[in-house]
Design an enzyme around this catalytic site. Structure first.
Site, PDB file in Angstrom:
ATOM      1  N   LYS A 169       0.765  -1.137  -0.159  1.00  0.00           N
ATOM      2  CA  LYS A 169       0.275   0.118   0.069  1.00  0.00           C
ATOM      3  C   LYS A 169       0.853   1.308   0.192  1.00  0.00           C
ATOM      4  O   LYS A 169       2.183   1.001  -0.469  1.00  0.00           O
ATOM      5  CB  LYS A 169      -0.934  -0.063   1.419  1.00  0.00           C
ATOM      6  CG  LYS A 169      -1.286  -1.225   1.116  1.00  0.00           C
ATOM      7  CD  LYS A 169      -2.775  -0.646   2.286  1.00  0.00           C
ATOM      8  CE  LYS A 169      -3.850  -2.448   2.636  1.00  0.00           C
ATOM      9  NZ  LYS A 169      -5.324  -1.965   3.133  1.00  0.00           N
ATOM     10  N   GLU A 198      -1.750  -1.906  -4.426  1.00  0.00           N
ATOM     11  CA  GLU A 198      -2.591  -1.227  -4.100  1.00  0.00           C
ATOM     12  C   GLU A 198      -2.476   0.040  -4.915  1.00  0.00           C
ATOM     13  O   GLU A 198      -1.083   0.356  -4.334  1.00  0.00           O
ATOM     14  CB  GLU A 198      -3.295  -0.988  -2.913  1.00  0.00           C
ATOM     15  CG  GLU A 198      -3.842   0.219  -2.941  1.00  0.00           C
ATOM     16  CD  GLU A 198      -4.677   0.444  -1.552  1.00  0.00           C
ATOM     17  OE1 GLU A 198      -6.354   0.306  -1.169  1.00  0.00           O
ATOM     18  OE2 GLU A 198      -3.843   0.707  -0.467  1.00  0.00           O
TER      19      GLU A 198
END
Length: 290
Positions: A169, A198
């Site tokens: 992330k 992500e």
């Protein structure tokens, strides 16, 4: 449910049940002690439409207190039932039947709730390529049980925990200096584990596709960006090799539009977090006549 789903190992179920019985019984069931310790019967009633899940936990609760109890199920695990269905009958010791009642129902109502909700989402995307995934937003101590219930409902498990899949992330990108550097570091450190990345922009999407990963999460993309992302990921030179996942802000009102954008996976925390427990009851005596 098309195919049988394997439950967690017996020792996991036994540990779940031991915790549940310990917190409920404590030093002993003072109410059940008022009943004669004699043979009796009971029946299990479902009071709403549901997908039934949790039989192994229900059985283990009763057998922990009465190893000789007989449980005759009328409904298979994963079976769909209507309101008023008698799910099972039991023959055992009255005190044990009553003492195991709440713990056994807690498991069955919770896991049936998860399976029922999952089945509704799976049905809603039928005819599309999208798969319904769960998340780590599970009830503490019941992750394997709830993830099993998701599979019973026709869904697919996301990562089980923080140990079996690498998920990059924004914090990892910030620490590594770039998305490419984060991906390469993850591959170097954990070459055998699946890698989910992500991304926050179309530029990052292209970067992740070029570097290669097992799935890309486009969490904050609006509809136009989702459609652009799908076109890029499914077009040359990537040709759909990397599935795209959407998470967050997904419910029955938004689900269909998201699937129509062409994404491959939709993860929904509400499958396991927002549990609607199925209304069940266990009553002593024979079931009502048909």
């Amino acid at each position: 449910m098309a195919d049988p789903v394997t439950p967690p190992p017996a020792e996991v179920i036994a540990a779940d049940v031991a915790r549940a019985l310990a917190e409920d019984l404590g030093s002993g069931d003072v109410t059940a002690a008022l009943l004669p310790d004699a043979a009796d019967s009971a029946y299990l009633l479902c009071k709403e439409d549901a997908v039934i899940c949790g039989r192994p936990w229900f059985d283990a609760c009763h057998r922990a207190l009465d190893p000789q109890v007989r449980i005759d199920w009328r409904i298979a695990e994963g079976g769909r039932v209507g309101k008023g269905t008698v799910l099972a009958t039991l023959q055992g010791r009255a005190r044990a039947l009553v003492s195991a009642e709440r713990a056994s129902l807690n498991f069955l109502q919770t896991l049936s709730g998860t399976a029922t909700t999952t089945a509704a989402y799976v049905e809603a995307v039928r005819g599309t390529k999208a798969k319904i995934l769960d998340t780590r937003k599970t009830l503490p101590g019941l992750r394997l049980a709830q993830k099993y219930a998701v599979r019973v409902g026709g869904g697919v498990n996301h990562r089980i925990g923080l140990f079996d899949t690498v998920m990059l992330k924004e914090n990892h990108v910030r620490a590594a200096g770039s998305l490419t550097a984060a991906i390469r570091a993850a591959r170097a450190m954990h070459p055998a584990l699946p890698l989910i990345v992500e991304v926050e922009s179309i530029a990052q999407l292209k970067e992740a596709l070029a570097e290669g990963c097992d799935r890309i999460l486009i969490d904050d993309f609006d509809a136009a960006m989702r459609r652009e992302a799908v076109a890029i990921a499914h077009g040359a030179p990537f040709n759909g090799a990397t599935p795209l996942e959407v998470s967050g802000g997904v419910d029955m009102t938004t689900l269909r539009a998201i699937t129509q954008d062409g994404v491959d996976c939709i993860s929904i925390g509400g499958l396991t977090k927002h549990v609607h427990a199925i209304d069940l009851s266990l009553k002593l005596g024979p079931p009502p006549s048909a």
